[in-house]
Design a protein around this motif. Structure first.
Motif, PDB file in Angstrom:
ATOM      1  N   ASP A  79       0.351  -0.956  -0.138  1.00  0.00           N
ATOM      2  CA  ASP A  79       0.035  -0.015  -0.070  1.00  0.00           C
ATOM      3  C   ASP A  79       0.674   1.519  -0.191  1.00  0.00           C
ATOM      4  OD1 ASP A  79      -1.823  -1.861   0.203  1.00  0.00           O
ATOM      5  OD2 ASP A  79      -2.267  -1.274   2.390  1.00  0.00           O
ATOM      6  N   TYR A  80       2.013   1.405   0.378  1.00  0.00           N
ATOM      7  CA  TYR A  80       3.232   2.840   0.356  1.00  0.00           C
ATOM      8  C   TYR A  80       4.137   2.460  -0.687  1.00  0.00           C
ATOM      9  CZ  TYR A  80       1.254   1.799   5.191  1.00  0.00           C
ATOM     10  OH  TYR A  80       0.261   1.931   6.391  1.00  0.00           O
ATOM     11  N   TYR A  81       3.863   1.970  -2.013  1.00  0.00           N
ATOM     12  CA  TYR A  81       4.636   1.963  -3.147  1.00  0.00           C
ATOM     13  C   TYR A  81       4.028   2.045  -4.332  1.00  0.00           C
ATOM     14  CZ  TYR A  81       5.942  -2.560  -2.383  1.00  0.00           C
ATOM     15  OH  TYR A  81       5.230  -4.576  -1.888  1.00  0.00           O
ATOM     16  N   SER A  82       4.376   2.182  -5.084  1.00  0.00           N
ATOM     17  CA  SER A  82       3.397   1.736  -6.814  1.00  0.00           C
ATOM     18  C   SER A  82       4.391   0.541  -7.375  1.00  0.00           C
ATOM     19  CB  SER A  82       3.621   2.966  -7.275  1.00  0.00           C
ATOM     20  OG  SER A  82       4.983   3.484  -7.972  1.00  0.00           O
ATOM     21  N   LYS A  83       5.473   0.197  -7.081  1.00  0.00           N
ATOM     22  CA  LYS A  83       6.647  -0.558  -7.750  1.00  0.00           C
ATOM     23  C   LYS A  83       7.110  -1.073  -6.491  1.00  0.00           C
ATOM     24  CE  LYS A  83       6.069   1.302 -12.707  1.00  0.00           C
ATOM     25  NZ  LYS A  83       6.865   1.563 -13.733  1.00  0.00           N
ATOM     26  N   LEU A  84       7.468  -2.252  -7.391  1.00  0.00           N
ATOM     27  CA  LEU A  84       8.726  -3.021  -6.264  1.00  0.00           C
ATOM     28  C   LEU A  84      10.067  -3.498  -7.226  1.00  0.00           C
ATOM     29  CD1 LEU A  84      10.129  -4.327  -3.787  1.00  0.00           C
ATOM     30  CD2 LEU A  84       8.584  -5.903  -3.942  1.00  0.00           C
ATOM     31  N   VAL A  85      11.166  -3.902  -7.069  1.00  0.00           N
ATOM     32  CA  VAL A  85      12.440  -3.902  -8.027  1.00  0.00           C
ATOM     33  C   VAL A  85      13.081  -5.053  -7.289  1.00  0.00           C
ATOM     34  CG1 VAL A  85      14.111  -3.244  -9.496  1.00  0.00           C
ATOM     35  CG2 VAL A  85      11.850  -2.067  -9.927  1.00  0.00           C
ATOM     36  N   LEU A  86      13.303  -6.154  -7.231  1.00  0.00           N
ATOM     37  CA  LEU A  86      13.843  -6.735  -6.387  1.00  0.00           C
ATOM     38  C   LEU A  86      14.960  -7.408  -7.593  1.00  0.00           C
ATOM     39  CD1 LEU A  86      14.257  -8.903  -4.558  1.00  0.00           C
ATOM     40  CD2 LEU A  86      13.377 -10.887  -5.500  1.00  0.00           C
TER      41      LEU A  86
END
Length: 126
Positions: free
Chosen positions: A102-109
């Protein structure tokens, strides 16, 4: 107050080899970059969900768009087989960030080949 026109990139593991290069790349593009590293006072323990959530909630309150980069990890020595505890810890870190969606728009690993074991001619060695 939310800065309506801004994006913040949060880089967990910013002090490591991959993280430093991600930060350098992001800085060249004039992004707001929050560097989180185990090597500085800006450390957030990725194994502690509450710390991760607090960090991302605070950033989300200040920026319209938040992109999270996970470059952090434990273990990963090329010549050493990781224990189940190391693998479990790495998965828990990613899970703790993912639960804060809910606190970010994208996640990159990001990760290195060391996480997959020593590879010689395409076959894993024990």
């Amino acid at each position: 107050m939310v800065n309506q026109m801004s994006t913040c990139a949060v880089v967990f593991g910013a002090g490591g080899f991959i993280g430093r290069n991600v930060v350098r790349h992001l800085n060249e593009r004039h992004r707001n970059v929050l560097k989180i590293s185990a090597f500085t006072r800006d450390m957030v323990d990725l194994l502690d969900y509450d710390q991760v959530e607090d960090c991302l909630r605070i950033v989300h309150a200040s920026y319209e768009k938040v992109i999270v980069f996970i470059c952090a990890g434990v273990g990963g020595k090329r010549l050493k087989v990781d224990s189940e505890q190391v693998i479990s810890a790495n998965l828990e870190m990613v899970e703790n960030v993912a639960r804060c969606e809910d606190y970010y728009s994208k996640l990159v690993l990001f990760g290195s080949g060391a996480a997959f074991g020593r590879i010689v001619y395409g076959a894993a060695q024990d």
